[in-house]
Design a protein around this motif. Structure first.
Motif, PDB file in Angstrom:
ATOM      1  N   ILE A   6       2.051 -10.220  -9.909  1.00 24.76           N
ATOM      2  CA  ILE A   6       2.761  -9.503  -8.858  1.00 24.76           C
ATOM      3  C   ILE A   6       1.791  -8.671  -8.023  1.00 24.76           C
ATOM      4  O   ILE A   6       0.804  -8.145  -8.539  1.00 24.76           O
ATOM      5  N   LEU A   7       2.068  -8.581  -6.720  1.00 29.16           N
ATOM      6  CA  LEU A   7       1.238  -7.797  -5.801  1.00 29.16           C
ATOM      7  C   LEU A   7       1.858  -6.431  -5.568  1.00 29.16           C
ATOM      8  O   LEU A   7       3.059  -6.326  -5.288  1.00 29.16           O
ATOM      9  N   CYS A   9       1.502  -4.603  -3.028  1.00 28.72           N
ATOM     10  CA  CYS A   9       1.856  -4.389  -1.621  1.00 28.72           C
ATOM     11  C   CYS A   9       3.039  -5.236  -1.188  1.00 28.72           C
ATOM     12  O   CYS A   9       3.423  -5.210  -0.033  1.00 28.72           O
ATOM     13  N   GLY A  10       3.629  -5.999  -2.104  1.00 26.66           N
ATOM     14  CA  GLY A  10       4.722  -6.895  -1.724  1.00 26.66           C
ATOM     15  C   GLY A  10       5.922  -6.152  -1.169  1.00 26.66           C
ATOM     16  O   GLY A  10       6.320  -5.107  -1.687  1.00 26.66           O
ATOM     17  N   ALA A  11       6.525  -6.695  -0.114  1.00 23.95           N
ATOM     18  CA  ALA A  11       7.694  -6.049   0.494  1.00 23.95           C
ATOM     19  C   ALA A  11       8.874  -6.007  -0.470  1.00 23.95           C
ATOM     20  O   ALA A  11       9.722  -5.120  -0.389  1.00 23.95           O
ATOM     21  N   LEU A  13       8.621  -5.621  -3.785  1.00 24.98           N
ATOM     22  CA  LEU A  13       8.041  -5.189  -5.054  1.00 24.98           C
ATOM     23  C   LEU A  13       9.098  -4.673  -6.030  1.00 24.98           C
ATOM     24  O   LEU A  13       9.147  -5.088  -7.184  1.00 24.98           O
ATOM     25  N   ALA A  16      11.293  -7.411  -7.336  1.00 27.18           N
ATOM     26  CA  ALA A  16      10.526  -8.262  -8.248  1.00 27.18           C
ATOM     27  C   ALA A  16      10.345  -7.592  -9.611  1.00 27.18           C
ATOM     28  O   ALA A  16      10.492  -8.234 -10.656  1.00 27.18           O
ATOM     29  N   HIS A  35      -1.790  -8.923  -9.644  1.00 30.65           N
ATOM     30  CA  HIS A  35      -2.452  -9.818  -8.695  1.00 30.65           C
ATOM     31  C   HIS A  35      -3.240  -8.945  -7.709  1.00 30.65           C
ATOM     32  O   HIS A  35      -2.711  -8.485  -6.695  1.00 30.65           O
ATOM     33  N   TYR A  37      -5.591  -7.597  -4.774  1.00 26.46           N
ATOM     34  CA  TYR A  37      -5.768  -8.125  -3.423  1.00 26.46           C
ATOM     35  C   TYR A  37      -6.646  -7.196  -2.600  1.00 26.46           C
ATOM     36  O   TYR A  37      -6.754  -6.001  -2.863  1.00 26.46           O
ATOM     37  N   GLY A  41      -2.090  -7.672   3.558  1.00 21.47           N
ATOM     38  CA  GLY A  41      -1.273  -6.539   3.154  1.00 21.47           C
ATOM     39  C   GLY A  41      -1.951  -5.217   3.443  1.00 21.47           C
ATOM     40  O   GLY A  41      -2.946  -5.140   4.171  1.00 21.47           O
ATOM     41  N   GLN A  93      -3.519  -0.056  -7.337  1.00 16.53           N
ATOM     42  CA  GLN A  93      -2.605  -1.195  -7.438  1.00 16.53           C
ATOM     43  C   GLN A  93      -2.108  -1.371  -8.873  1.00 16.53           C
ATOM     44  O   GLN A  93      -0.911  -1.552  -9.112  1.00 16.53           O
ATOM     45  N   HIS A 116      -5.597 -12.276  -5.562  1.00 23.60           N
ATOM     46  CA  HIS A 116      -5.188 -13.042  -4.390  1.00 23.60           C
ATOM     47  C   HIS A 116      -6.411 -13.740  -3.795  1.00 23.60           C
ATOM     48  O   HIS A 116      -7.405 -13.084  -3.474  1.00 23.60           O
TER      49      HIS A 116
END
Length: 205
Positions: A6-7, A9-11, A13, A16, A35, A37, A41, A93, A116
């Motif tokens: 999982i990132l 910075c994911g929108a 997040l 998820a 994950h 990165y 992002g 992160q 990433h």
């Protein structure tokens, strides 16, 4: 599927994280990874601590090639500063995902680690990775060392895929040796570099 990363910075997040927490309640053996990165992002840490890599909107401003050549041209002092900034960003992160996962799941879990576009495997970023591994324990770290094999594909993909696979294999072998010295587990196999972005069942088979 036995795991996913999982990132931070994911929108999506938070959504998820909640989905993964539900999965873990049903299957505690399901593996969750961080994950890392640096290429797309926005920064998770204070933007000032990643000033060499983000723009005014906190977004990372380099592609993989641009980042690689920036590190290649940097002097020892610059590389040290870059690694300090990147270690701070990666730490932020990891801590964000750990905190959110603990709140959603109700207890701590051990994560695995990947990156990433395999940014964690870049040799020049080994000092930053070193700091992360000194502070956290991971189930394993992904190594993007893909074996050579023939894939029926258009010439353009053959060219780009081969270059990508060979570069990552070079980084991967170095990374695997480094992790072996630290007694950190790595998966035995990796597939996906050659057909990154255009993987399908036929190419997978």
């Amino acid at each position: 599927l036995r795991g996913t990363s999982i990132l931070a910075c994911g929108a999506a997040l938070d959504k998820a994280i909640n989905c993964l927490a539900q999965r873990l309640h049903l299957n505690p053996g399901f593996r969750v990874g961080v994950h890392l990165y640096l290429l797309e992002g926005h920064s998770t840490a204070n933007p000032a601590s990643a000033a060499d890599f983000v723009n005014g909107q906190r977004k990372f401003k380099y592609s993989l090639g641009q980042l690689y050549f920036k590190l290649l041209r940097a002097c020892a002092r610059q590389k040290s500063r870059f690694n300090e900034q990147i270690a701070t960003e990666w730490q932020a992160q990891i801590e964000l995902i750990q905190t959110k996962m603990r709140l959603a799941y109700g207890k701590n879990i051990l994560f695995y680690l990947d990156g990433h576009q395999h940014v964690h495997a870049i040799p020049a970023l080994r000092p930053a990775l070193d700091k992360i591994l000194n502070q956290h324990q991971f189930i394993h770290v992904r190594v993007p060392d893909e074996p050579r094999y023939y894939v029926p594909a258009p010439p353009a993909l053959q060219l780009v895929g081969t270059v990508r696979r060979e570069l990552l294999a070079c980084w991967g072998k170095s990374l695997r040796a480094y992790l072996a010295k630290r007694k950190i587990p790595t998966p035995n196999y990796f597939i996906g570099a050659f057909a990154s972005g255009c993987m399908n069942i036929k190419r997978l088979e």
